[in-house]
Enzyme design. Structure first.
Site: not given
Ligand code: C5P
Length: 403
Positions: A210, A308, A339
């Site tokens: 990314n 994660d 979150k």
């Protein structure tokens, strides 16, 4: 002695009998967390070998001003800039005289002229030499210029005299050195920060990644180090220099990043600033994938979830205080709050990556901090460096508080 953690001390050693105590001083300074580079005068080498001080400091000893090899490794100006403190122990009467005159006739005196760091001397000489008006005048000159003077102590001397002129003991000198530094907001804390993108391999030459530049995480690491924290920065592939006093561990994939973060525990605070790829190709081909000859087919890449990292550390037995980032393009605060709860965080930093000029790959950012009580603190748009300092001050206050 926490004040010496991560501090960079140049220890100057001049030629007096007390030079044998410099060996223990190096150990005391290092035990207290300082990094030590030793600079010896020519005369000091007659009293203690550079090899001893090299072994104890873990670095080659600096001695010659005009040695091209030493200058290439870390030149005298670089060394002067590197120092947070220049401590000269022992300091002979001769060296005091040369310092008072502002001479630059060897590496140590040149370094004292060139440094912006505080300079401290630990005089050591015969009591009559110490009392001599010339030495006392030099002492007054040096004190006037802001040089700190540690000791000397009075007592029995190597030459048999009794009186002032004994060098302070290494343990006392290390304490006095520590007192030269203020306690920072994060002194004694270990901060773990991850930053940048991860790369997930498709085959030996291709990957999925990314646009994260790592700038925010690196700025946070720099700001934490400024506040005196010990910082471990786990960095994905980015093109950024390592901030001063930061220990950097380079990784590539999300799984490498998780492993490096777990290995860095225990930490007081974890800031997950990395843009971790949520998915990775199920398999990484062992050789480069070829296109099919007919040219019209597509390609299916099966992806699987990455771990994660933040949620893993937030549920770890050695759980640090956990801070996440929520980079969103819409419903920023709602998603961020969600979150915070879902990943069991202490605080989340929300930033709107849909706004032009901030967030991903840009030099500026604007964020809102949301804590467990859902209190919000907005920090308006500014450079990532300034913002990082503001965020770090907020986090330091929360770490110190009842949380
Ligand atoms: O779930 P989302 O990716 O939006 O959450 C963002 C936060 O979670 C960031 O702090 C990011 O570093 C962290 N994260 C992580 N591991 C992942 C995905 C996100 O630590 N696999």
């Amino acid at each position: 002695m926490q004040r010496l953690v991560n501090k960079q001390v140049v220890l100057g050693v001049s030629g007096g009998i007390a030079a044998y105590k410099s060996a223990e001083l190096v150990r005391r300074l290092r035990d207290a967390g300082a990094e030590v580079r030793v600079v010896m005068t020519q005369a000091a080498r007659e009293f203690i070998t550079p090899l001893t001080l090299q072994a104890l400091s873990g670095h080659p000893v600096h001695g010659d001003l005009l040695d091209p090899a030493a200058e290439a490794a870390m030149g005298h100006i670089e060394l002067a800039r590197w120092a947070d403190l220049v401590l000269i122990a022992p300091t002979t009467a001769d060296l005091m005289a040369r310092l008072a005159q502002g001479r630059g006739d060897d590496l140590l005196t040149t370094l004292v002229l060139a440094t912006d760091a505080p300079v401290a001397i630990a005089p050591a000489m015969n009591q009559a030499m110490w009392r001599d008006p010339a030495t006392q005048a030099n002492l007054a000159t040096l004190q006037e210029r802001g040089v700190r003077v540690f000791g000397p102590a009075a007592g029995e001397q190597a030459c048999g005299d009794v009186g002032p002129g004994r060098m302070l003991e290494p343990v006392d000198l290390a304490t006095r050195a520590a007192e030269c530094f203020e306690l920072g907001l994060l002194t004694g804390r270990h901060l773990l920060i991850n930053a940048g993108p991860t790369r997930e391999a498709i085959d030996p030459v291709r990957y999925i990644s990314n646009h994260s530049s790592g700038k925010m995480g690196f700025a946070l690491a720099a700001a934490a180090a400024e506040l005196d924290a010990r910082v471990t920065l786990v960095a994905g592939p980015v093109n950024l220099p390592t901030p001063p006093r930061v220990t950097r561990i380079d990784v590539v994939s999300a799984r490498d990043m998780l492993e490096a973060c777990l290995a860095a525990l225990p930490a007081d605070l974890f800031i997950a600033a990395a843009a971790v790829a949520d998915y990775r190709p199920e398999q990484c081909a062992t050789s480069k994938l070829k296109k099919s000859p007919d040219g019209n087919d597509g390609m299916l890449l099966r992806m699987v979830r990455n771990p994660d990292i933040l949620a893993t550390l937030a549920s770890h037995p050695q759980r640090p205080w956990c801070v996440g980032f929520a980079a969103e393009t819409d419903n920023l605060l709602d998603y961020a709050r969600d979150k915070l709860v879902r990943k069991n965080l202490d605080l989340i930093i929300a930033n709107d990556v849909s706004l032009p000029g901030i967030g991903f790959n840009s030099d500026q950012n604007a964020v809102t901090l949301i804590d467990r009580d859902l209190n919000q603190t907005s920090l308006p748009q500014t450079s990532k460096q300034k913002l990082a300092r503001q965020i770090m001050t907020q986090l330091a206050a929360r770490l110190a508080g009842p949380n």
